[in-house]
Design a protein around this motif. Structure first.
Motif, PDB file in Angstrom:
ATOM      1  N   MET A 203      -7.368   2.522 -10.825  1.00 42.77           N
ATOM      2  CA  MET A 203      -6.825   3.434 -11.826  1.00 42.77           C
ATOM      3  C   MET A 203      -5.844   2.685 -12.721  1.00 42.77           C
ATOM      4  O   MET A 203      -4.947   2.008 -12.246  1.00 42.77           O
ATOM      5  CB  MET A 203      -6.119   4.601 -11.151  1.00 42.77           C
ATOM      6  N   GLU A 204      -6.023   2.809 -14.024  1.00 44.99           N
ATOM      7  CA  GLU A 204      -5.127   2.175 -14.981  1.00 44.99           C
ATOM      8  C   GLU A 204      -3.981   3.116 -15.336  1.00 44.99           C
ATOM      9  O   GLU A 204      -4.086   4.336 -15.192  1.00 44.99           O
ATOM     10  CB  GLU A 204      -5.902   1.791 -16.242  1.00 44.99           C
ATOM     11  N   THR A 205      -2.866   2.507 -15.811  1.00 44.81           N
ATOM     12  CA  THR A 205      -1.687   3.282 -16.164  1.00 44.81           C
ATOM     13  C   THR A 205      -1.180   2.854 -17.531  1.00 44.81           C
ATOM     14  O   THR A 205      -1.116   1.662 -17.840  1.00 44.81           O
ATOM     15  CB  THR A 205      -0.571   3.079 -15.120  1.00 44.81           C
ATOM     16  N   VAL A 206      -0.803   3.814 -18.344  1.00 47.75           N
ATOM     17  CA  VAL A 206      -0.143   3.576 -19.621  1.00 47.75           C
ATOM     18  C   VAL A 206       1.255   4.159 -19.533  1.00 47.75           C
ATOM     19  O   VAL A 206       1.416   5.334 -19.159  1.00 47.75           O
ATOM     20  CB  VAL A 206      -0.920   4.209 -20.791  1.00 47.75           C
ATOM     21  N   GLY A 207       2.273   3.354 -19.835  1.00 48.55           N
ATOM     22  CA  GLY A 207       3.645   3.790 -19.680  1.00 48.55           C
ATOM     23  C   GLY A 207       4.336   4.118 -20.989  1.00 48.55           C
ATOM     24  O   GLY A 207       4.079   3.483 -22.023  1.00 48.55           O
ATOM     25  N   ILE A 208       5.214   5.114 -20.946  1.00 47.57           N
ATOM     26  CA  ILE A 208       6.110   5.453 -22.059  1.00 47.57           C
ATOM     27  C   ILE A 208       7.532   5.347 -21.530  1.00 47.57           C
ATOM     28  O   ILE A 208       7.873   5.980 -20.529  1.00 47.57           O
ATOM     29  CB  ILE A 208       5.869   6.882 -22.575  1.00 47.57           C
ATOM     30  N   THR A 209       8.357   4.541 -22.193  1.00 42.67           N
ATOM     31  CA  THR A 209       9.724   4.331 -21.713  1.00 42.67           C
ATOM     32  C   THR A 209      10.792   4.858 -22.661  1.00 42.67           C
ATOM     33  O   THR A 209      11.974   4.862 -22.319  1.00 42.67           O
ATOM     34  CB  THR A 209       9.986   2.833 -21.489  1.00 42.67           C
ATOM     35  N   GLU A 210      10.399   5.309 -23.854  1.00 41.19           N
ATOM     36  CA  GLU A 210      11.360   5.843 -24.819  1.00 41.19           C
ATOM     37  C   GLU A 210      10.612   6.747 -25.792  1.00 41.19           C
ATOM     38  O   GLU A 210       9.381   6.704 -25.873  1.00 41.19           O
ATOM     39  CB  GLU A 210      12.049   4.719 -25.581  1.00 41.19           C
ATOM     40  N   PRO A 211      11.336   7.604 -26.513  1.00 35.95           N
ATOM     41  CA  PRO A 211      10.668   8.503 -27.455  1.00 35.95           C
ATOM     42  C   PRO A 211       9.874   7.732 -28.518  1.00 35.95           C
ATOM     43  O   PRO A 211      10.296   6.675 -28.981  1.00 35.95           O
ATOM     44  CB  PRO A 211      11.835   9.273 -28.091  1.00 35.95           C
ATOM     45  N   LEU A 212       8.705   8.287 -28.877  1.00 43.04           N
ATOM     46  CA  LEU A 212       7.846   7.700 -29.901  1.00 43.04           C
ATOM     47  C   LEU A 212       7.823   8.599 -31.132  1.00 43.04           C
ATOM     48  O   LEU A 212       8.262   9.756 -31.095  1.00 43.04           O
ATOM     49  CB  LEU A 212       6.414   7.530 -29.372  1.00 43.04           C
ATOM     50  N   LEU A 213       7.297   8.078 -32.218  1.00 43.56           N
ATOM     51  CA  LEU A 213       7.056   8.903 -33.395  1.00 43.56           C
ATOM     52  C   LEU A 213       5.897   9.850 -33.120  1.00 43.56           C
ATOM     53  O   LEU A 213       4.998   9.542 -32.332  1.00 43.56           O
ATOM     54  CB  LEU A 213       6.738   8.022 -34.602  1.00 43.56           C
ATOM     55  N   ASP A 214       5.885  10.988 -33.810  1.00 45.80           N
ATOM     56  CA  ASP A 214       4.830  11.969 -33.573  1.00 45.80           C
ATOM     57  C   ASP A 214       3.445  11.375 -33.812  1.00 45.80           C
ATOM     58  O   ASP A 214       2.500  11.682 -33.069  1.00 45.80           O
ATOM     59  CB  ASP A 214       5.029  13.198 -34.474  1.00 45.80           C
ATOM     60  N   ARG A 215       3.317  10.537 -34.851  1.00 48.62           N
ATOM     61  CA  ARG A 215       1.990   9.975 -35.124  1.00 48.62           C
ATOM     62  C   ARG A 215       1.531   9.055 -33.999  1.00 48.62           C
ATOM     63  O   ARG A 215       0.333   8.963 -33.715  1.00 48.62           O
ATOM     64  CB  ARG A 215       2.009   9.211 -36.456  1.00 48.62           C
ATOM     65  N   ASP A 216       2.500   8.409 -33.301  1.00 48.84           N
ATOM     66  CA  ASP A 216       2.133   7.557 -32.155  1.00 48.84           C
ATOM     67  C   ASP A 216       1.716   8.401 -30.954  1.00 48.84           C
ATOM     68  O   ASP A 216       0.757   8.068 -30.252  1.00 48.84           O
ATOM     69  CB  ASP A 216       3.312   6.654 -31.784  1.00 48.84           C
ATOM     70  N   TYR A 217       2.440   9.503 -30.745  1.00 50.29           N
ATOM     71  CA  TYR A 217       2.042  10.416 -29.672  1.00 50.29           C
ATOM     72  C   TYR A 217       0.642  10.975 -29.939  1.00 50.29           C
ATOM     73  O   TYR A 217      -0.182  11.088 -29.030  1.00 50.29           O
ATOM     74  CB  TYR A 217       3.028  11.581 -29.570  1.00 50.29           C
ATOM     75  N   GLN A 218       0.398  11.317 -31.200  1.00 51.60           N
ATOM     76  CA  GLN A 218      -0.900  11.896 -31.546  1.00 51.60           C
ATOM     77  C   GLN A 218      -2.027  10.903 -31.284  1.00 51.60           C
ATOM     78  O   GLN A 218      -3.070  11.257 -30.730  1.00 51.60           O
ATOM     79  CB  GLN A 218      -0.902  12.328 -33.013  1.00 51.60           C
ATOM     80  N   TRP A 219      -1.806   9.666 -31.668  1.00 56.08           N
ATOM     81  CA  TRP A 219      -2.830   8.644 -31.419  1.00 56.08           C
ATOM     82  C   TRP A 219      -3.040   8.443 -29.918  1.00 56.08           C
ATOM     83  O   TRP A 219      -4.180   8.356 -29.443  1.00 56.08           O
ATOM     84  CB  TRP A 219      -2.397   7.314 -32.050  1.00 56.08           C
ATOM     85  N   LEU A 220      -1.937   8.412 -29.188  1.00 55.60           N
ATOM     86  CA  LEU A 220      -2.035   8.186 -27.747  1.00 55.60           C
ATOM     87  C   LEU A 220      -2.740   9.354 -27.058  1.00 55.60           C
ATOM     88  O   LEU A 220      -3.558   9.151 -26.149  1.00 55.60           O
ATOM     89  CB  LEU A 220      -0.636   7.983 -27.164  1.00 55.60           C
TER      90      LEU A 220
END
Length: 286
Positions: free
Chosen positions: A1-18
Motif C-alpha cells: 500500500m502506498e501513502t501520500v502525506g500532507i504536512t501543512e495546509p495547501l492551496l485549494d487548487r492543490d487539494y483539488q488536484w490531489l
C-alpha cells in the motif's frame, strides 16, 4: 500500500488536484500529519477527497472529527493518532463498511466502535479499556493489536471466533494470557515486553494456534505448558536472554512442532540451544 502525506495546509487548487488523483488511486492512503511547519488544525481539507478509501491522521491540534462527514460512507481504513485533546469518536459510526481501524490515545466515546460491525483489523495503542467487551460482538474481526496502555482484561478474546491474529505489546501490568490460550480459532499469537506474564498451563483448547512469538518476556521461564498445544507448528523466541539452552528442551515434546527460531543473547547459548533442539532449530537470533 502506498501513502501520500500532507504536512501543512495547501492551496485549494492543490487539494483539488490531489483529490482527483486519489480518485484514480483508491488503494493509496492519505496521511495528514505534523512535521514542524504550519500545522493542519482541522479536517476542512477533506472536502476535496470525496473518493478517499484510506486515511491516517497524526495531528496534535486536532479537536474534532466532525469533518470526516466529507468522506464517502465506503471508507475502508482509518487511523487516528494521538492529539492534545481527544475528539469524540461518534462521527465514525457512519462508516459502516470500515474494515481497518487504528486508534492511539483516543478514548472518548470508544463504545462507538461496537457499531462498526464489518471491522476486520483493529489496532489500539496507548489506550486503557476496562474490558474488550466492546469488540466481542464483531463477527468479522480477524486481527487485533493492543499496544501500550493498561488494558489488562482480555477475557473477551477467548470467545472471538473470527479472530486469527492477536498481538499484545508492552501492556502495563498485564499478566493473564489465558484468554488467548482458550481461543480455539486463533492462528497466530505474538506477545512482547510484558515481564509479569507467564505461559498458561493449559493450551489444549488452542486448536487453531500455528505460530507463537514470544519477545522479551522475562516472566516466561517454563516452556513445558506448550506441550499441551495440539497444533503448534512454529515457536519464535526473540531476545529471551534469561532462558538457558536447556530450558528449550520441552519444545521437543510439542506435537507437530516443526520450527523454533530463537535468540538467547549470545552465540554460545544459541549454539548450545541448537544442540538441544536438533532438527527444530533452523536459525538463531542473538
Amino acid at each position: 500500500m502506498e501513502t501520500v502525506g500532507i504536512t501543512e495546509p495547501l492551496l485549494d487548487r492543490d487539494y483539488q488536484w490531489l483529490g482527483s488523483w486519489f480518485k484514480k488511486h483508491p488503494k493509496t492512503e492519505l496521511w495528514a500529519h505534523d512535521a514542524g511547519g504550519p500545522d493542519l488544525t482541522d479536517l476542512a481539507f477533506l472536502r476535496w477527497f470525496h473518493d478517499l478509501n484510506r486515511l491516517r491522521l497524526d495531528l496534535a491540534n486536532l479537536t474534532d472529527l466532525n469533518q470526516l462527514d466529507h468522506l464517502p460512507d465506503t471508507l475502508g481504513a482509518l487511523d487516528v493518532g494521538r492529539s492534545r485533546r481527544e475528539p469524540s469518536l461518534r462521527p465514525l459510526r457512519r462508516f459502516a463498511q470500515l474494515r481497518r481501524l487504528g486508534l492511539e490515545r483516543q478514548h472518548r466515546d470508544i463504545d462507538t466502535v461496537r457499531e462498526l460491525r464489518q471491522l476486520e483489523d483493529i489496532r489500539l495503542r496507548s489506550l486503557t479499556l476496562d474490558t474488550l467487551d466492546t469488540l466481542g460482538e464483531m463477527n468479522h474481526l480477524r486481527r487485533l493489536e493492543i499496544a501500550f496502555g493498561g488494558t489488562k482484561n482480555i477475557t473477551a478474546v477467548q470467545d472471538m471466533s473470527s479472530l486469527r491474529d492477536l498481538e499484545l505489546v508492552q501492556i502495563r501490568g498485564f499478566t493473564d494470557l489465558g484468554p488467548a490460550a482458550n481461543n480455539e480459532h486463533l492462528g497466530t499469537l505474538s506477545v512482547f515486553g510484558m515481564p509479569h506474564a507467564a505461559l498458561p498451563q493449559d493450551w489444549t483448547r488452542a486448536r487453531g494456534l500455528r505460530t507463537l512469538t514470544i519477545n522479551t518476556m522475562k516472566g516466561v521461564a517454563d516452556l513445558r505448558p506448550l506441550t499441551t498445544a495440539p497444533s503448534l507448528v512454529e515457536v519464535n523466541l526473540i531476545a529471551m536472554q534469561h532462558l538457558r539452552p536447556e530450558d528449550l528442551r520441552p519444545l521437543l515434546d510439542v506435537p507437530g512442532l516443526q520450527r523454533v527460531w530463537y535468540g538467547l543473547g549470545s552465540d554460545k547459548k544459541n549454539h548450545q540451544a541448537a544442540a538441544v533442539l536438533g532438527h527444530l532449530a533452523p536459525r538463531q537470533w542473538r
